[in-house]
Design an enzyme around this catalytic site. Structure first.
Site, PDB file in Angstrom:
ATOM      1  N   GLY A  48       0.842  -1.188   0.000  1.00  0.00           N
ATOM      2  CA  GLY A  48       0.000   0.000   0.000  1.00  0.00           C
ATOM      3  C   GLY A  48       0.875   1.234   0.000  1.00  0.00           C
ATOM      4  O   GLY A  48       1.519   1.545   1.004  1.00  0.00           O
ATOM      5  N   GLY A  83       3.910   0.813   5.231  1.00  0.00           N
ATOM      6  CA  GLY A  83       5.069   1.518   5.767  1.00  0.00           C
ATOM      7  C   GLY A  83       4.921   1.886   7.226  1.00  0.00           C
ATOM      8  O   GLY A  83       5.541   2.841   7.688  1.00  0.00           O
ATOM      9  N   CYS A  88      -9.767   2.808   9.669  1.00  0.00           N
ATOM     10  CA  CYS A  88      -9.236   2.704   8.309  1.00  0.00           C
ATOM     11  C   CYS A  88      -8.287   1.520   8.196  1.00  0.00           C
ATOM     12  O   CYS A  88      -8.335   0.745   7.227  1.00  0.00           O
ATOM     13  CB  CYS A  88      -8.531   3.998   7.926  1.00  0.00           C
ATOM     14  N   CYS A 148      -6.870  12.721   7.390  1.00  0.00           N
ATOM     15  CA  CYS A 148      -6.661  13.027   5.973  1.00  0.00           C
ATOM     16  C   CYS A 148      -7.887  13.613   5.289  1.00  0.00           C
ATOM     17  O   CYS A 148      -7.754  14.348   4.314  1.00  0.00           O
ATOM     18  CB  CYS A 148      -6.193  11.764   5.235  1.00  0.00           C
TER      19      CYS A 148
END
Length: 359
Positions: A8, A128, A104, A201
């Site tokens: 991702g 990450g 999420c 976000c």
């Protein structure tokens, strides 16, 4: 044949280096960015290096080209709207303070992405995150602290399932942030110095209350500030403007420092109190997920380390299973601003043991 992993890629330095490290380790790497933003034109306004907008796609595509790996954009708008944005709004309207990143991670980045990745023949997904996946001696998978406490992200990953963890790789967890940036510079990645995303976000202006009103099409009504005895001491702007422990922005002429102690959506009241009243020894949680340990039988207790928010360093506590979906944790040293809707994450020997949602 090399094992296949879908990474991702958010367009940031961490996921970019994760893709590089996995390719160097011999995996067949596929880069994927999850398109989750709801309004296309808003993506172009994103300037904070987040993981949602088209700037993330542009950066991730450039990195994939340098690493010489296939790259795709997958549409997860529907899943993100339902599992993250709608959940965020509903929690605030019910007087709770949600953590949308946890939702999420569990339902979009893992559940939805993993399913699609397995469908196309992948063996793993990777991210990450500054965390590590380990298989414990009891046979269970668990999230382990990264080597750098400053960037540790295990708190936001407590809700992953055993099946998800069995198909997850987190190569960045073995490095510090400085080391990751150094690797990115060494291999010439354009995102080596890209700043980290800090905010939610899908709310770039930090105005949660306005976002909720836009989403619902309704104005959250004003109500009363009350003290712990129930006396009205002022008017509030709507419960979505407040969270437990808040001191700033209350606009109360109390003559002393006061804090939000509780939010009562059923009466539309915000309870105000003194600084010492914002501390508690007891934390209750439900919506439990057991990770490093299989279970705590009802009535049994276990000494663990508990974190009650992302920035909390953690403290010793005694966790007692009080029901089929309830834990009660007693902290010998009181913890500040126990906030309904946030996560209680429990650790044992550096691993995530279990977690739940604070009631």
């Amino acid at each position: 044949m090399a094992e296949k992993v879908v990474v991702g890629m958010s367009g940031g330095v961490d996921s970019s280096v994760a893709a590089y490290l996995l390719k160097e380790a011999g995996y067949e790497v596929i880069g994927v960015t999850m398109q989750i933003w709801q309004e296309e034109d808003e993506c172009s306004l994103e300037e904070n290096g987040g993981c949602c907008g088209w700037s993330a796609v542009d950066d991730a595509r450039k990195v994939a080209r340098i690493l010489d790996i296939p790259y795709y954009v997958m549409n997860f708008k529907r899943e993100f709207k339902k599992e993250v944005m709608d959940y965020f709004v509903d929690e605030y309207l019910h007087g709770r303070t949600p953590n949308p990143c946890i939702a999420c991670n569990r339902y979009v980045k893992w559940e939805a992405l993993l399913k699609r990745s397995l469908d196309i023949g992948a063996d793993y997904i990777a991210t990450g995150h500054y965390a590590q996946v380990a298989k414990l001696t009891n046979g269970r998978y668990a999230i382990k602290n990264s080597v750098t406490a400053a960037k540790d992200q295990t708190y936001a990953l407590y809700n992953l399932t055993q099946e998800q963890l069995a198909h997850t790789l987190m190569p960045v967890g073995a490095y510090t942030k400085d080391e990751i940036r150094a690797v990115a510079k060494q291999i010439g990645l354009p995102v080596a110095d890209k700043k980290d995303s800090q905010e939610i976000c899908f709310i770039t202006d930090r105005d949660y209350a306005s976002f909720i009103e836009r989403e619902t099409g309704e104005t959250v009504p004003q109500g009363n500030f009350v003290d712990t005895a129930g006396r009205v001491i002022g008017r509030h702007r709507g419960i979505t403007h407040y969270t437990v422990g808040q001191r700033r922005g209350l606009n109360l002429a109390a003559g002393r420092r006061v804090f939000v102690l509780e939010i009562r959506p059923e009466t539309n009241e915000v309870v105000i109190g003194e600084g010492d009243e914002v501390f508690s020894h007891t934390v209750r949680a439900n919506h439990l997920n057991f990770m490093g340990i299989e279970d705590i039988p009802i009535g049994d207790s276990m000494e663990l380390t508990g974190k009650i928010r992302y920035g909390h360093k953690g403290a010793r506590c005694i966790a007692t299973r009080t029901g089929s979906d309830e834990l009660v944790c007693q902290f010998p040293e009181p913890v500040r601003a126990v906030t309904p809707g946030q996560a209680l994450v429990l650790y044992k020997d550096g691993y995530v043991a279990a977690g739940g949602t604070i009631r």
